[in-house]
Design a protein around this motif. Structure first.
Motif, PDB file in Angstrom:
ATOM      1  N   SER A 190       0.981  -1.412   0.225  1.00  0.00           N
ATOM      2  CA  SER A 190      -0.113  -0.085  -0.100  1.00  0.00           C
ATOM      3  C   SER A 190       0.845   1.656  -0.102  1.00  0.00           C
ATOM      4  N   VAL A 191      -0.115   2.125  -0.610  1.00  0.00           N
ATOM      5  CA  VAL A 191       1.082   3.498  -0.392  1.00  0.00           C
ATOM      6  C   VAL A 191       0.300   4.128   0.354  1.00  0.00           C
ATOM      7  N   LEU A 192       0.702   5.042   1.557  1.00  0.00           N
ATOM      8  CA  LEU A 192      -0.390   5.423   3.205  1.00  0.00           C
ATOM      9  C   LEU A 192       0.576   6.565   3.079  1.00  0.00           C
ATOM     10  N   VAL A 193      -0.334   8.055   2.994  1.00  0.00           N
ATOM     11  CA  VAL A 193      -0.508   9.082   1.956  1.00  0.00           C
ATOM     12  C   VAL A 193      -1.346  10.018   3.977  1.00  0.00           C
ATOM     13  N   GLN A 194      -0.368  10.731   4.173  1.00  0.00           N
ATOM     14  CA  GLN A 194      -0.394  11.438   5.705  1.00  0.00           C
ATOM     15  C   GLN A 194      -0.757  13.235   5.275  1.00  0.00           C
ATOM     16  N   PRO A 195      -1.190  13.898   4.918  1.00  0.00           N
ATOM     17  CA  PRO A 195      -1.197  15.537   4.432  1.00  0.00           C
ATOM     18  C   PRO A 195      -0.341  16.127   5.555  1.00  0.00           C
ATOM     19  N   VAL A 196       0.219  17.170   5.066  1.00  0.00           N
ATOM     20  CA  VAL A 196       1.011  17.935   6.205  1.00  0.00           C
ATOM     21  C   VAL A 196      -0.017  18.946   7.082  1.00  0.00           C
ATOM     22  N   TYR A 197      -0.085  18.834   7.543  1.00  0.00           N
ATOM     23  CA  TYR A 197      -0.559  19.749   9.425  1.00  0.00           C
ATOM     24  C   TYR A 197      -0.201  21.602   9.691  1.00  0.00           C
ATOM     25  N   ALA A 198      -1.076  22.586   9.807  1.00  0.00           N
ATOM     26  CA  ALA A 198      -0.037  23.483   9.752  1.00  0.00           C
ATOM     27  C   ALA A 198       0.138  24.010  10.883  1.00  0.00           C
ATOM     28  N   HIS A 199       0.014  22.265  12.372  1.00  0.00           N
ATOM     29  CA  HIS A 199       0.592  22.616  13.488  1.00  0.00           C
ATOM     30  C   HIS A 199       1.687  21.756  13.218  1.00  0.00           C
ATOM     31  N   ARG A 200       2.377  21.725  14.300  1.00  0.00           N
ATOM     32  CA  ARG A 200       3.876  20.325  14.639  1.00  0.00           C
ATOM     33  C   ARG A 200       2.201  19.479  15.527  1.00  0.00           C
ATOM     34  N   ILE A 201       3.292  18.554  15.023  1.00  0.00           N
ATOM     35  CA  ILE A 201       2.557  17.106  16.015  1.00  0.00           C
ATOM     36  C   ILE A 201       3.472  16.864  17.444  1.00  0.00           C
ATOM     37  N   SER A 202       3.240  16.912  18.630  1.00  0.00           N
ATOM     38  CA  SER A 202       4.395  17.081  19.610  1.00  0.00           C
ATOM     39  C   SER A 202       4.565  15.348  19.390  1.00  0.00           C
ATOM     40  N   LYS A 203       5.728  15.269  20.514  1.00  0.00           N
ATOM     41  CA  LYS A 203       5.824  13.748  20.648  1.00  0.00           C
ATOM     42  C   LYS A 203       6.532  13.763  22.309  1.00  0.00           C
ATOM     43  N   SER A 204       6.159  12.002  22.560  1.00  0.00           N
ATOM     44  CA  SER A 204       6.221  12.449  24.137  1.00  0.00           C
ATOM     45  C   SER A 204       7.009  12.712  25.104  1.00  0.00           C
ATOM     46  N   ARG A 205       7.103  12.825  25.933  1.00  0.00           N
ATOM     47  CA  ARG A 205       8.078  13.487  26.708  1.00  0.00           C
ATOM     48  C   ARG A 205       9.133  11.805  27.125  1.00  0.00           C
TER      49      ARG A 205
END
Length: 253
Positions: A51-66
């Motif tokens: 499969s080809v899995l596609v995710q849009p690039v949102y206007a905000h950053r994705i936070s990372k778990s500490r």
């Protein structure tokens, strides 16, 4: 008339003369004539529909778990890690070193549980690996070519623009937004997925978020996961994607 069978026999003979050990074929899943030829008459077995899995690039950053550490490893360390751990996988490129050292390769990233993890080389890492870990590499397709979506109605363009505005104004709501794909845009290609442990899929999701933020900084429109992530692959559940933008690839035998 037997033309296709003759072609297959001839090209397989050429493969053998060149020292090939395996032969793969790929065709559309609704191409019954081709599938019957290879599986019924030539002895091929179906083993993957990527499969080809596609995710849009949102206007905000994705936070990372500490509680997760993400770090980039040198290209030669990434080569050693891939060769020692994944060289027996289907489609593994023997010239992985050339791929990782290519100017448009943005690096290989590893995620592990916990903070303060220190990378001490692939041998040490594999000798005493964390309980759960994941790895992937990022390729800058934007440096090679760009894409553009055409033929979309005005109201769909307006909806996409509104979603971006809402996403940018209210980032804490984490609203799904459609990037501006109606003018030339670039994308990042993710490949080399791997990992171990019960939280490997979760760590893959963290790495995909890291790649998303890299793409956001580079003003890319999409993040595309490698086609070899099959539906049956456990790590696939950790790859964020929009179903409407994804597609199933060919049947591979």
């Amino acid at each position: 008339m037997g033309i296709a069978l003759n072609l297959v026999n001839k090209i397989e003979a050429w493969f053998r003369a060149k020292g090939a050990e395996y032969a793969y074929m790929a065709t559309e899943k609704d191409n019954e004539a081709s599938l019957n030829l290879f599986t019924a008459r030539c002895g091929y077995s179906k083993f993957r529909t990527p499969s080809v899995l596609v995710q849009p690039v949102y206007a905000h950053r994705i936070s990372k778990s500490r509680h997760v550490s993400v770090f980039q490893i040198p290209a030669h360390d990434a080569e050693t890690l891939y060769r020692k751990k994944f060289a027996t996988n289907e489609f593994f490129p023997r010239d992985i070193d050339s791929i990782l050292n290519n100017p448009v390769s943005l690096g290989t990233f590893v995620a592990v549980n916990g903070s303060g993890f220190e990378w001490d080389g692939p041998e040490s890492f594999l000798r005493d690996p964390p309980e759960s870990w994941a790895v992937l590499s990022v390729w800058n397709s934007k440096a090679v070519f760009r894409l553009e979506v055409k033929g979309v109605s005005k109201w769909k363009r307006g909806f996409a623009k509104t979603s971006r505005i809402m996403d940018k104004v209210f980032p804490w709501l984490k609203l799904p937004s459609v990037p501006d794909l109606f003018k030339p845009f670039g994308f990042y290609f993710l490949y080399g997925f791997g990992g171990e442990g019960k939280r490997a899929a979760d760590l893959i999701r963290v790495l995909c978020g890291h790649a998303h933020n890299m793409a956001l900084d580079d003003k890319c429109g999409l993040v595309v996961a490698e086609a070899e992530v099959a539906a049956c692959e456990p790590l696939r559940s950790g790859v964020p994607h929009w179903k409407m933008l994804c597609s199933r690839g060919p049947v591979v035998c």
